[in-house]
Design a protein around this motif. Structure first.
Motif, short mmCIF file in Angstrom:
data_model
loop_
_atom_site.label_atom_id
_atom_site.label_comp_id
_atom_site.label_asym_id
_atom_site.label_seq_id
_atom_site.Cartn_x
_atom_site.Cartn_y
_atom_site.Cartn_z
N PHE A 135 0.70 -1.03 -0.52
CA PHE A 135 -0.24 0.22 -0.64
C PHE A 135 0.67 1.89 0.27
N GLY A 136 1.97 1.67 -0.06
CA GLY A 136 2.64 2.33 -0.14
C GLY A 136 2.84 3.23 1.67
N PRO A 137 3.36 3.89 2.51
CA PRO A 137 3.58 4.49 3.16
C PRO A 137 2.57 4.40 3.34
N VAL A 138 2.47 4.35 5.31
CA VAL A 138 1.69 4.27 6.52
C VAL A 138 1.39 4.42 7.61
N VAL A 139 0.43 5.44 8.66
CA VAL A 139 1.26 6.25 9.48
C VAL A 139 0.15 4.90 11.05
N THR A 140 0.37 5.18 11.55
CA THR A 140 -0.40 4.44 12.61
C THR A 140 -0.60 5.25 13.91
N TYR A 141 -1.38 5.24 14.88
CA TYR A 141 -1.54 5.51 16.04
C TYR A 141 -2.22 4.85 17.28
N GLY A 142 -1.81 5.22 18.40
CA GLY A 142 -2.58 4.15 18.91
C GLY A 142 -1.90 4.37 20.70
N ALA A 143 -2.22 4.36 21.37
CA ALA A 143 -1.64 3.62 22.83
C ALA A 143 -0.29 3.59 23.42
N GLY A 144 1.05 3.93 23.67
CA GLY A 144 1.87 3.89 23.83
C GLY A 144 2.38 2.99 24.87
N GLY A 145 3.79 2.74 25.35
CA GLY A 145 4.30 2.44 26.40
C GLY A 145 3.78 0.52 26.45
N ARG A 156 -10.92 -4.11 20.07
CA ARG A 156 -11.34 -4.28 19.42
C ARG A 156 -10.35 -4.35 17.70
N ALA A 157 -10.70 -4.75 17.08
CA ALA A 157 -9.12 -4.38 15.90
C ALA A 157 -9.63 -3.31 15.64
N SER A 158 -8.79 -1.69 15.11
CA SER A 158 -8.99 -0.37 14.91
C SER A 158 -9.31 0.39 16.19
N ARG A 159 -10.24 -0.32 17.25
CA ARG A 159 -10.07 0.15 18.69
C ARG A 159 -8.74 0.46 18.93
N ASP A 160 -7.74 -0.06 19.39
CA ASP A 160 -6.51 -0.27 19.29
C ASP A 160 -4.79 0.40 19.50
N VAL A 161 -5.75 0.15 17.83
CA VAL A 161 -4.49 1.04 16.84
C VAL A 161 -5.29 1.65 16.20
N ALA A 162 -5.50 3.13 14.92
CA ALA A 162 -5.35 3.19 13.59
C ALA A 162 -4.02 3.57 12.93
N ILE A 163 -4.81 2.70 11.51
CA ILE A 163 -3.64 2.63 10.57
C ILE A 163 -5.06 3.22 8.77
N ALA A 164 -3.41 4.25 8.35
CA ALA A 164 -3.87 4.99 7.40
C ALA A 164 -2.93 5.12 6.44
N SER A 165 -3.43 5.17 5.19
CA SER A 165 -2.61 5.61 3.64
C SER A 165 -2.06 6.81 4.05
N ALA A 166 -0.42 7.21 4.36
CA ALA A 166 0.20 8.73 4.67
C ALA A 166 -0.42 9.62 3.86
#
Length: 742
Positions: A135-145, A156-166
């Motif tokens: 898919f090329g470049p993607v970004v991820t956001y979620g809880a860390g540590g 549930r999937a997509s509620r833990d981390v979110a992924i999107a195409s940059a």
């Protein structure tokens, strides 16, 4: 802010023989893209440390970090130690770390200000950008540590981390992405009793910077860039740990293909077959199926030396003897014969499309040379004005095209009988021919197209979808994928967005998920957002319905085939059953649908039916309606009609436990007088209701094999039928969610 660009920072690391950045370089890269970092000082060893080095750091404590290309997860290996901000204390700490990492490639030690923050859930975040071949470049956001992997395993999937195409990231899409993750509510004060920890715009701006970095540097400069964690301190995001990987090699670019020739594939004027035997081999079956589908026998040519005709079609001794350039040529020969035959086809320009039936090409170690020969020969043809043929496969089971009046699949008709009607507005695009045969055949509908993609030696999943999306007679695209070719996932998503915007449906099963994130990286991102997670979230963001199991795939295709033309006006559910346990189960398993309050006319009608059956004193009228096992066929139908026609009902579930003696639920037999095919049976009554009620509704028939004929009868008449109420409700809920979300 650093004077060096990201490219210059990475170039220096490569010159040093490294494929990852040191943390000092990672922090420099963060500054280069406009993200503030903690105050820090670098020293080579304990001897270099001086009093002046510590004065630059605020507070009374410092964090000492080892700087080494060999130590990526420093905390796990004792490479992060807190020390009092005193020269002797810090020196002793560094000396202890020097002993611990003796023999490792240590470049020095980073002294970082001690940032105070709340380490509870919501106090640490992960953000990353990385290159994916699909898919090329993607970004991820979620809880860390410490919460990163825990939430990935338990949320549930997509509620833990979110992924999107940059490539598609914008302020609006970034905000939607961030708000979709559960931990965000802990940050922005949306959870009752929680104060705002950080303004939403700060998170959005930071994620957008990751997206911009990905677009600027991937795949040629960086392959991955991750901060875990960003902590929230005094209302701002502060990066505490950064990991970055250099690009190891230039990413493969998609080959240019003359995809306009897909029209020749799907609507050919001539077809040739190579590898047709006197006995029923794949080539012979493919030929027979094509003729059965109605293709003109006079425009079908068979390359078969020593024969004049076969199945009434003219035979030719070799490829060069074919009477014309054909639109489609089927090679049903051994894998080793393919390069030589393809060379002749290319040299003489004999076909616009070639279907490669043989397996093993590109799938076994011994086939590498064959694949290289194919690609070399094809690349040469692509440089010509002709551009060469398109290749389907290898390891293709063939293609079926109703507009083209052919079926070159090699499954015998007796094994997969294809009903003439109803013709379904479905395109099956399957990397596995057997998957289509197993799943497509069970739905009982004749698809407009069925394509066995094979191993995508040339044509890809994205090519087919991008072409077929413009067919006005297609409503459903059923796709089975084991893997995308380089950047073909992005092509797939682009076509999927167009299809979804037009109100059409894509149902996807993505196989090969078990190895997700196993080898690509030592980052947290790879472990929580592997290939399958990326595919799922990006596909769902494009409007694709992604199924977790092959059974769900089969049933979702069925639901949209049978109910796709129905309008879902809301989430109000009406449910009815002749078994109390099903009524309870339906109530227990509600998610996005809600049980509605029936209107007074419906309640009055149901009470009258219950009174007639002498059940009014033991059964209350509520939703779900329990009409008990003693309700016969005619009043069962009346009760169902009342529920379906209720103005407060948007969608309905009709559950029937068929074991009761009050209903005709058995096929005719010598041991009983029941007949599900009789006009007065409950099944035939439901069949008549189907065309009289313009609302989506499904049936559950919960029983053993004795009741397979009843379930089959309902589905043959276009009523989606499941074998448990739980499953019916779950998939009906997904169907309604997809329809309402458009």
């Amino acid at each position: 802010m650093s004077g060096r660009s990201p490219a210059k920072i990475v170039e220096a690391a490569r010159s040093d023989g490294r494929d990852n950045l040191l943390e000092t370089e990672g922090l420099e890269l963060l500054r280069a893209i406009g993200i503030a970092v903690p105050e820090c000082v670098f020293v080579r060893d304990a001897a270099q440390l001086g009093e002046g080095d510590l004065r630059a750091l605020p507070g009374f404590e410092v964090v000492v970090k080892v700087v080494s290309p060999e130590v990526l997860h420093k905390s796990d290996e004792g490479g992060v130690v807190f020390a009092a901000k005193e020269v002797n204390s810090v020196k002793q700490t560094i000396q202890s770390m020097e002993e611990a990492f003796d023999g490792r490639d240590v470049r020095g030690y980073l002294l970082v200000e001690c940032v105070e923050y709340d380490p509870s859930l919501g106090g640490e975040l992960l953000m990353s950008a990385r290159w994916t071949d699909d898919f090329g470049p993607v970004v991820t956001y979620g809880a860390g540590g410490v919460y990163t992997e825990f939430l990935a395993e338990n949320f549930r999937a997509s509620r833990d981390v979110a992924i999107a195409s940059a490539e598609d990231l914008s302020p609006a899409s970034a905000e939607a992405l961030i708000r979709g993750v559960a931990v965000t509510k802990l940050l922005t004060g949306e959870l009752r009793g929680q104060d705002e920890r950080i303004a939403m715009h700060q998170i959005i701006e930071t994620l957008l910077k990751f997206g911009a970095l990905a677009r600027e540097t991937m795949p040629d400069v960086l392959s991955e860039f991750e901060v875990n964690p960003f902590v929230i301190s005094e209302g701002r995001l502060v990066p505490l740990d950064v990991l970055a990987r250099c690009a190891l090699a230039t990413a493969a670019k998609p080959a240019s293909r003359p995809v306009r020739k897909l029209k020749n594939l799907f609507e050919p004027k001539s077809i040739a077959f190579v590898g047709v035997s006197e006995r029923m081999n794949p080539g012979r079956v493919s030929l027979i199926n094509t003729l059965r589908a109605g293709f003109e026998r006079e425009r079908v040519y068979v390359v078969k030396p020593g024969s004049d005709t076969i199945e009434g079609c003219a035979c030719y001794p070799d490829l060069e003897s074919l009477p014309e350039k054909v639109d489609k040529l089927v090679l049903a020969v051994a894998a080793g014969q393919v390069p030589e035959m393809l060379a002749v086809i290319l040299e003489k320009q004999l076909a616009e499309n070639v279907v490669l039936i043989p397996g093993g090409i590109g799938e076994t170690e011994g086939s590498t040379a064959i694949v290289e020969k194919l690609h070399h020969a094809l690349a040469k043809a692509r440089d010509s004005d002709w551009r060469g043929p398109l290749l389907v496969g290898a390891n293709s089971m063939g293609v079926r095209s109703v507009p083209g009046r052919y079926d070159t699949t090699f499954l015998p008709e007796r094994k997969l009988p294809m009903p003439e009607a109803p013709l379904a507005p479905i395109a099956y695009i399957s990397q596995s021919g057997a998957f289509y045969g197993a799943k497509g055949g069970k739905v009982g509908l004749a698809p407009r197209y069925a394509i066995s993609v094979g191993n995508q030696t040339d044509l890809t999943i994205g090519d087919y979808l991008a072409y077929l999306k413009d067919d006005p007679k297609l409503e459903i695209f059923a796709i089975y994928v084991e893997g995308f070719q380089p950047l073909d996932g992005a092509r797939f998503l682009s076509a999927a967005r167009e299809i979804s915007k037009r109100g059409k449906t894509i149902v996807l099963y993505r196989a090969g998920r078990t190895a997700e994130g196993q080898s690509a990286s030592a980052s947290h991102t790879a472990s929580i957002a592997g290939d399958y997670a990326v595919t799922r979230q990006l596909a769902e963001s494009a409007g694709v319905i992604v199924c977790d199991t092959t059974d769900d795939f089969e049933d979702m295709v069925k639901l949209f085939a049978f109910l796709g033309s129905k309008t879902v006006n809301g989430s109000r559910l009406g449910a009815i059953s002749n078994a109390g346990f099903e009524c309870v189960s339906i109530s227990d398993h509600l998610t996005d649908l809600r049980l509605t309050e029936f209107t007074e006319p419906t309640k009055t009608g149901l009470r009258a039916l219950l009174k007639e059956a002498r059940l009014d004193e033991v059964i209350d009228v509520r939703n779900p309606v329990d009409i008990t096992p003693i309700m016969p066929d005619a009043p069962f139908e009346k009760a169902v009609r009342l529920v379906l026609e209720d103005d407060n009902v948007d969608v309905a579930l009709v559950a029937c436990v068929p074991l009761t003696g009050a209903l005709q639920t058995l096929a005719p037999g010598d041991s009983h007088a029941e007949d599900i095919y009789a006009e007065n049976s409950v099944a035939m009554r439901l069949v008549r209701l189907k065309d009289q009620v313009d609302k989506p509704w499904v049936v559950a028939v919960d029983g053993g094999p004795l009741y397979d004929p009843m379930a089959r009868l309902l589905e043959e008449h276009g009523i989606p039928t499941f074998r448990t109420a739980d499953r019916a409700l779950r998939l009906l809920t997904r169907f309604c969610g997809a329809k309402i979300g458009r």
